[in-house]
Design a protein around this motif. Structure first.
Motif, mmCIF file in Angstrom:
data_model
loop_
_atom_site.group_PDB
_atom_site.id
_atom_site.type_symbol
_atom_site.label_atom_id
_atom_site.label_comp_id
_atom_site.label_asym_id
_atom_site.label_seq_id
_atom_site.Cartn_x
_atom_site.Cartn_y
_atom_site.Cartn_z
ATOM 1 N N PRO A 424 7.299 29.366 17.013
ATOM 2 C CA PRO A 424 7.911 28.292 17.809
ATOM 3 C C PRO A 424 7.022 27.070 17.996
ATOM 4 C CG PRO A 424 8.354 30.417 18.820
ATOM 5 C CD PRO A 424 7.380 30.676 17.690
ATOM 6 N N ARG A 425 5.711 27.258 17.928
ATOM 7 C CA ARG A 425 4.775 26.156 18.203
ATOM 8 C C ARG A 425 4.522 25.272 16.989
ATOM 9 N NH1 ARG A 425 0.460 30.468 20.300
ATOM 10 N NH2 ARG A 425 1.283 31.364 18.361
ATOM 11 N N LEU A 426 4.921 25.723 15.797
ATOM 12 C CA LEU A 426 4.603 25.005 14.562
ATOM 13 C C LEU A 426 5.869 24.580 13.836
ATOM 14 C CD1 LEU A 426 1.813 27.409 13.247
ATOM 15 C CD2 LEU A 426 1.465 25.160 14.284
ATOM 16 N N PRO A 427 5.883 23.379 13.254
ATOM 17 C CA PRO A 427 7.070 22.951 12.509
ATOM 18 C C PRO A 427 7.288 23.836 11.297
ATOM 19 C CG PRO A 427 5.252 21.438 12.133
ATOM 20 C CD PRO A 427 4.813 22.363 13.223
ATOM 21 N N PHE A 428 8.557 24.035 10.956
ATOM 22 C CA PHE A 428 8.922 24.934 9.863
ATOM 23 C C PHE A 428 9.992 24.283 9.003
ATOM 24 C CE2 PHE A 428 11.707 28.257 8.152
ATOM 25 C CZ PHE A 428 10.786 28.976 7.405
ATOM 26 N N GLY A 429 9.799 24.348 7.691
ATOM 27 C CA GLY A 429 10.773 23.799 6.751
ATOM 28 C C GLY A 429 10.130 23.650 5.392
ATOM 29 N N GLY A 430 10.894 23.152 4.419
ATOM 30 C CA GLY A 430 10.386 23.093 3.066
ATOM 31 C C GLY A 430 10.540 21.746 2.404
ATOM 32 N N ILE A 431 10.145 21.709 1.139
ATOM 33 C CA ILE A 431 10.305 20.529 0.291
ATOM 34 C C ILE A 431 10.959 20.993 -1.011
ATOM 35 C CG2 ILE A 431 8.357 19.292 1.306
ATOM 36 C CD1 ILE A 431 6.694 20.085 -1.158
ATOM 37 N N LYS A 432 11.195 20.057 -1.896
ATOM 38 C CA LYS A 432 11.866 20.336 -3.174
ATOM 39 C C LYS A 432 13.202 21.037 -2.901
ATOM 40 C CE LYS A 432 8.069 22.154 -5.233
ATOM 41 N NZ LYS A 432 7.172 22.639 -6.317
ATOM 42 N N GLN A 433 13.548 22.079 -3.641
ATOM 43 C CA GLN A 433 14.847 22.731 -3.452
ATOM 44 C C GLN A 433 14.861 23.691 -2.270
ATOM 45 O OE1 GLN A 433 16.707 24.361 -6.962
ATOM 46 N NE2 GLN A 433 16.314 22.516 -8.165
ATOM 47 N N SER A 434 13.788 23.705 -1.502
ATOM 48 C CA SER A 434 13.771 24.501 -0.273
ATOM 49 C C SER A 434 14.280 23.709 0.925
ATOM 50 C CB SER A 434 12.359 25.024 -0.003
ATOM 51 O OG SER A 434 11.994 25.991 -0.966
ATOM 52 N N GLY A 435 14.716 22.469 0.698
ATOM 53 C CA GLY A 435 15.382 21.725 1.766
ATOM 54 C C GLY A 435 14.576 20.581 2.334
ATOM 55 N N TYR A 436 15.044 20.074 3.461
ATOM 56 C CA TYR A 436 14.357 18.980 4.149
ATOM 57 C C TYR A 436 14.659 19.027 5.634
ATOM 58 C CZ TYR A 436 18.930 16.751 3.133
ATOM 59 O OH TYR A 436 20.258 16.463 2.996
ATOM 60 N N GLY A 437 13.829 18.310 6.385
ATOM 61 C CA GLY A 437 13.905 18.375 7.841
ATOM 62 C C GLY A 437 13.019 19.502 8.344
ATOM 63 N N ARG A 438 12.802 19.524 9.645
ATOM 64 C CA ARG A 438 11.937 20.533 10.234
ATOM 65 C C ARG A 438 12.573 21.140 11.470
ATOM 66 N NH1 ARG A 438 10.263 20.315 5.989
ATOM 67 N NH2 ARG A 438 8.134 20.007 5.217
ATOM 68 N N GLU A 439 12.292 22.428 11.652
ATOM 69 C CA GLU A 439 12.669 23.135 12.860
ATOM 70 C C GLU A 439 11.384 23.507 13.596
ATOM 71 O OE1 GLU A 439 16.644 25.549 12.094
ATOM 72 O OE2 GLU A 439 15.108 26.109 10.641
ATOM 73 N N LEU A 440 11.526 23.806 14.898
ATOM 74 C CA LEU A 440 10.436 24.300 15.731
ATOM 75 C C LEU A 440 9.384 23.213 16.018
ATOM 76 C CD1 LEU A 440 10.059 27.830 14.097
ATOM 77 C CD2 LEU A 440 11.430 27.198 16.088
#
Length: 457
Positions: A424-440
């Motif tokens: 919960p304390r760290l942003p989570f998400g990807g780049i390339k075909q793993s998506g965009y934007g961040r959660e947490l």
């Protein structure tokens, strides 16, 4: 029309649910908008109380919710208990930090006052998968509700019971009526839901293909989207790594949640000087994991979530063996009673460019092993992927590991001597075909707000 939850242990129908009609869906959307008009005017203290109450309800229902996950998608009970605890923690995290994250940001200009204010967007559509049926919903809901948004959840049809349980949890916690609702529907209705003008944005966790389709629909309407998509996370083991420790972490990450996680370790890239030694330990670690009934405390792995997914995985294994990969463990459908979805822990070695597994995601308890001449080549193999969700490197040289993680890995999360995981304390998400934007983290709560400049002179 109806949807069914099917027990992956034996293929038996758990429950049949009546689908929402288009009229019912439209009514829920209208109710959500009416709820937003009230919820957006709540103060942070009220929202924080709601989230703390939700954490308490989650912990009170923890055993029953873990059993529901075991029943609907095969998650071992202990892992289900851990998932509910993580949901409680993300609620508490945003209850304690949300107001600070969304506090007006004062900016010195020529104005008497100028600042940035963070305002809720409105009703957000969340499209979520079955593999972490509570966590993936709450990691969006906790920051979303704390920011003053309302939400509609279109969950995977095989975990409809979990979806409805989330709605019940939030109502018991004191959330006002209709501020969060479950849409009991299938993927065919998503386009019409996104097109409804009440829906201001969409968040999706799922496959790359599903993400591309939703991104296209949202972009055509100029609606924001956050996408957490597939991954084929590489774990590099360098020549100076603690092999016993690294093999244990690699096995745990590959088999967590029955191997069905976007951020599971999937590709294992070994420097050739330690490859044989690592593999000997890795086979033992993978073999030691017990496959069995998810309701049994001794089971490390339950079945995969659906039989069709298991069959697709097995076909991927066969295709890669036919392409030249070697199967040194597993590769079989085990013998269990009933029309089950179990699959054995599997290791494929000799993966090279041109094989299907080199670039596609393997979603199940199958480890793909690559070898590299040295660390530099290992990093090149790790980055030579359409995905970019998480990466890890194992080395006794912490400085070297951090340099690789910070400057050379192409992914959203880079870990050194540790399993890739969300926090919960760290942003989570990807780049390339793993998506965009961040959660947490602070970035997650600011994804679905209007970042508004206010200038007073």
């Amino acid at each position: 029309m109806s949807m069914q939850s099917i027990n992956p242990v034996n293929g038996e129908v758990i429950k049949t649910y009546k689908k929402d009609t288009p009229a019912t869906i439209n009514k829920k959307i209208e109710q959500a908008q009416a709820a937003f008009v009230l919820w957006r005017n709540s103060i942070f203290k009220e929202r924080a109380v709601l989230l703390k109450n939700a954490a308490a309800v989650l912990r009170k229902r923890q055993p029953a919710l873990a059993e529901l996950m075991a029943l609907e998608m095969g998650k071992p009970l202990k892992q289900g208990m851990d998932e509910i605890e993580k949901c409680a923690k993300v609620c508490e995290y945003y209850a304690e930090n949300g107001e600070k994250f969304l506090k007006d940001d004062q900016i010195a200009t020529e104005a008497t006052r100028s600042y940035v204010s963070f305002q809720p967007l409105g009703v957000i559509l969340a499209i979520m998968p079955w593999n972490f049926p509570f966590w993936q919903a709450f990691r969006f809901l906790a920051p979303g509700l704390m920011a003053g948004n309302c939400a509609l959840l279109k969950h995977a049809s095989n975990v409809t019971g979990c979806a409805l349980a989330i709605e019940d949890i939030l109502l018991e916690a004191g959330l006002q009526d209709y501020a969060f609702q479950t849409l009991v529907t299938d993927s065919a209705s998503i386009k019409n839901i996104i097109e409804n003008p009440v829906i201001k944005a969409v968040t999706l966790t799922g496959s790359t293909n599903a993400g591309m389709e939703v991104a296209k629909q949202a972009a055509g309407l100029l609606k924001k989207a956050v996408l957490e998509l597939g991954g084929s996370d590489p774990y590099i083991v360098l020549e100076d790594a603690d092999l016993e420790y690294a093999a244990g972490v690699c096995a745990e990450s590959r088999l967590l949640n029955n191997g069905q996680s976007c951020i599971a370790a999937k590709r294992f890239i070994l420097v050739e000087s330690i490859a044989d030694q690592f593999l000997e330990i890795f086979v033992k670690k993978m073999s030691a994991k017990k496959t069995g009934d998810p309701f049994e405390k001794t089971s490390d792995l339950g079945p995969m979530a659906r039989k069709d997914l298991r069959d697709e995985l097995h076909q991927q294994v066969i295709d890669n063996i036919n392409a030249g990969a070697q199967c040194i463990l597993g590769g079989e459908i085990p013998e269990f009673e009933g029309d089950h979805a179990y699959y054995t822990p599997t290791i494929l070695t000799g993966i090279t460019k041109g094989m299907p597994a080199y670039s596609e995601e393997i979603f199940g308890p199958v480890a793909l092993v690559f070898t590299a001449k040295n660390g530099e080549e290992a990093v090149k193999i790790a980055n030579d992927s359409p995905f970019g969700l998480g990466t890890a490197v194992f080395t006794r040289n912490e400085v070297r590991g951090e340099l690789i993680a910070r400057n050379h890995f192409q992914s959203g999360s880079c870990f050194v001597n540790s399993m890739v995981k969300s926090d919960p304390r760290l942003p989570f998400g990807g780049i390339k075909q793993s998506g965009y934007g961040r959660e947490l983290g602070i970035f997650g709560i600011r994804e679905f707000v209007n970042i508004k400049t206010v200038y007073v002179r």
